[in-house]
Design an enzyme around this catalytic site. Structure first.
Site, PDB file in Angstrom:
ATOM      1  N   ALA A  55      55.741  55.445  49.586  1.00 20.23           N
ATOM      2  CA  ALA A  55      55.075  54.471  50.362  1.00 20.23           C
ATOM      3  C   ALA A  55      54.207  53.294  49.500  1.00 20.23           C
ATOM      4  CB  ALA A  55      54.390  55.113  51.429  1.00 20.23           C
ATOM      5  N   GLU A  56      54.607  52.151  49.438  1.00 21.91           N
ATOM      6  CA  GLU A  56      53.785  51.156  48.493  1.00 21.91           C
ATOM      7  C   GLU A  56      52.545  51.036  48.847  1.00 21.91           C
ATOM      8  OE1 GLU A  56      56.296  50.322  50.853  1.00 21.91           O
ATOM      9  OE2 GLU A  56      55.946  48.195  51.782  1.00 21.91           O
ATOM     10  N   ASN A  57      52.025  51.681  49.681  1.00 18.95           N
ATOM     11  CA  ASN A  57      50.529  51.554  50.091  1.00 18.95           C
ATOM     12  C   ASN A  57      49.666  52.716  49.106  1.00 18.95           C
ATOM     13  OD1 ASN A  57      51.867  53.124  51.992  1.00 18.95           O
ATOM     14  ND2 ASN A  57      49.872  53.449  53.129  1.00 18.95           N
ATOM     15  N   SER A  97      51.139  52.054  42.342  1.00 18.79           N
ATOM     16  CA  SER A  97      52.261  51.938  43.301  1.00 18.79           C
ATOM     17  C   SER A  97      53.368  50.905  42.977  1.00 18.79           C
ATOM     18  CB  SER A  97      51.843  51.650  44.788  1.00 18.79           C
ATOM     19  OG  SER A  97      52.737  52.111  45.908  1.00 18.79           O
TER      20      SER A  97
END
Lengths: 228, 218
Positions: A55-57, A97
């Site tokens: 997840a890019e967060n 990320s």
């Protein structure tokens, strides 16, 4: 043209992408990033345990959506959905990320789109002067992930084709799409051309051409989708 | 303990018209008490640099409703449609930066790199007017670093020196912003004695932190 319901169409698209990943993961470990909407549903159909979700967060090893009692507002995916951890998961800052994404370490991203054209150019981030203003990580994901898989319904709610000759909306990335999966067909971008690899059991090639503005070639190995 | 201040003392250090970075991703990992105090303050004409602007009237969304914002630099305002409205009406100036570029631009500012080249946004509206360079037959866009007068960040624990550790996906942009502003104010859940955090696990070394405020007050 509605051959199957919207809900069933979305499930089918997610299932087709999951089938593709399950197969790829027989050969090697896969790291994938799922966008919001239909892409998130892909996780429900993946069976191979050799696949890790990013997840890019800032999380690698995203688990299932959290049940009511498990919800933690500081443990979410990029769609702000509370999720769970998996064994061996990790957390990191947003720069690391996107370093994973831009650096080519993410094998594939699955995203939705408003339009995709014959050359694999994607428009998925904004409708000018609309109610939404945001790009998020879409441009980073399509340019950084090794493979870009578009998961979208074949036509708009008004029945307009989404696979078009040339994107009219502001674009997210030029020629970045590798695979386009709709409830009607699975297309691969090969040598800058759209090639139909799978077709829905309910329709003929003629009908598919009618609901697709983009020109496409038909694979010599065309298959009917393996769907329920 | 010199860094330890109350929420109000910390907010009093901010000048009107400041550019303020705020750590957050949606409502995860944002400095809740600092934002509340900022929304109750007289500070106006602020430039807010953050991933998003919370939800309408919630979190950073409060600042927009209070007309405290002059400009936004960030990437995803879909969760707060009041941003698009304010932008369309010309009330605020919004600069959109792709999320990965945004993160890297903040990191770059913190580590002394004024600009960098990235393939993200090549050929799109967001690359307009920016310098282009070709490396290995691929088009890259020059992006400038992003710094701020103030960073308001959220961490899980601080020791008395200001070393910080984070919690799950509340980390997001916080460690990057801690490096990229002149005044860095950290809101933490808990302050622990120096020496009790494992040095191997400290994410933000205290050199980057100017002020510590505890969520529960001091």
């Amino acid at each position: 043209m509605q051959v199957i319901s919207e809900e069933k169409a979305k499930q089918r698209i997610a299932k087709l992408v999951a089938q593709y990943f399950d197969k790829c993961a027989e050969e090697k470990t896969l790291f994938i990033n799922l966008g919001v909407g239909i892409p998130t549903m892909v996780a429900d159909y993946i069976t191979n345990t050799n696949i890790f979700l990013q997840a890019e967060n800032g999380m690698l090893g995203v688990g299932k959506a959290a049940s009511e009692g498990q919800k933690d507002r500081n443990l979410i995916n990029a769609g702000r959905v509370p999720i769970t951890e998996t064994s061996g998961c990790s957390f990191f800052d947003s720069s690391t990320s996107f370093g994973m994404i831009r650096g080519g370490h993410i094998d594939a991203t699955v995203i939705g789109a408003f339009e995709v054209d014959e050359e694999g150019t994607i428009a998925n981030w904004i409708i000018p002067n609309g109610k939404q203003l945001g790009v998020g990580g879409a441009m980073d994901l399509v340019s950084g992930a090794r493979q870009v898989i578009i998961a979208m319904q074949h036509t708009t709610k008004k029945g307009q084709p989404k696979l078009v000759k040339k994107c009219k909306l502001p674009i997210t990335g030029v020629g970045e799409a590798d695979i386009v999966v709709t409830e009607m067909g699975v297309f691969f971008l090969e040598n800058n051309k759209l090639v139909l690899k799978q077709i829905a059991p309910e329709i003929s090639l003629d009908i598919l051409s009618c609901i697709t503005e983009a020109d496409f070639e038909v694979s010599s190995d065309l298959k009917v989708m393996d769907v329920d | 303990m010199k860094k330890l201040k109350s929420i109000q003392e910390a907010i009093n250090m901010i000048k009107p018209g400041s550019s303020i970075m705020v750590g957050s991703f949606g409502l995860a990992g944002y400095p809740e008490k600092l934002i509340e105090a900022l929304a109750e303050s007289e500070l106006k004409d602020l430039t807010i640099i953050s991933n998003d602007l919370g939800s309408p009237g919630i979190g950073l969304g409060k600042l927009l409703r209070n007309n405290q914002i002059k400009a936004l630099i960030g990437n995803y305002y879909n969760w707060n449609p009041e941003v698009a409205m304010a932008n369309n009406e010309g009330k605020i100036k919004v600069t959109l930066v792709p999320q990965g570029t945004f993160a890297e631009a903040i990191r770059a500012a913190g580590v002394g790199i004024p600009a960098f080249f990235t393939p993200t946004s090549a050929g799109t509206d967001l690359a307009q007017g920016k310098e282009i360079k070709i490396f290995n037959e691929r088009t890259y866009i020059m992006e400038e670093s992003i710094k701020a007068d103030v960073a308001l960040i959220r961490a899980y624990k601080a020791d008395e020196l200001g070393n910080l550790v984070y919690y799950k996906t509340a980390r997001n942009f916080n460690p990057l912003m801690a490096m990229a502003a002149n005044l860095v104010i950290a809101e933490v859940d808990e302050i622990v004695p120096t020496g009790t955090l494992d040095p191997e696990c400290i994410v933000t070394p205290h050199i980057f932190v100017d002020v510590i405020t505890a969520k529960e007050g001091i």
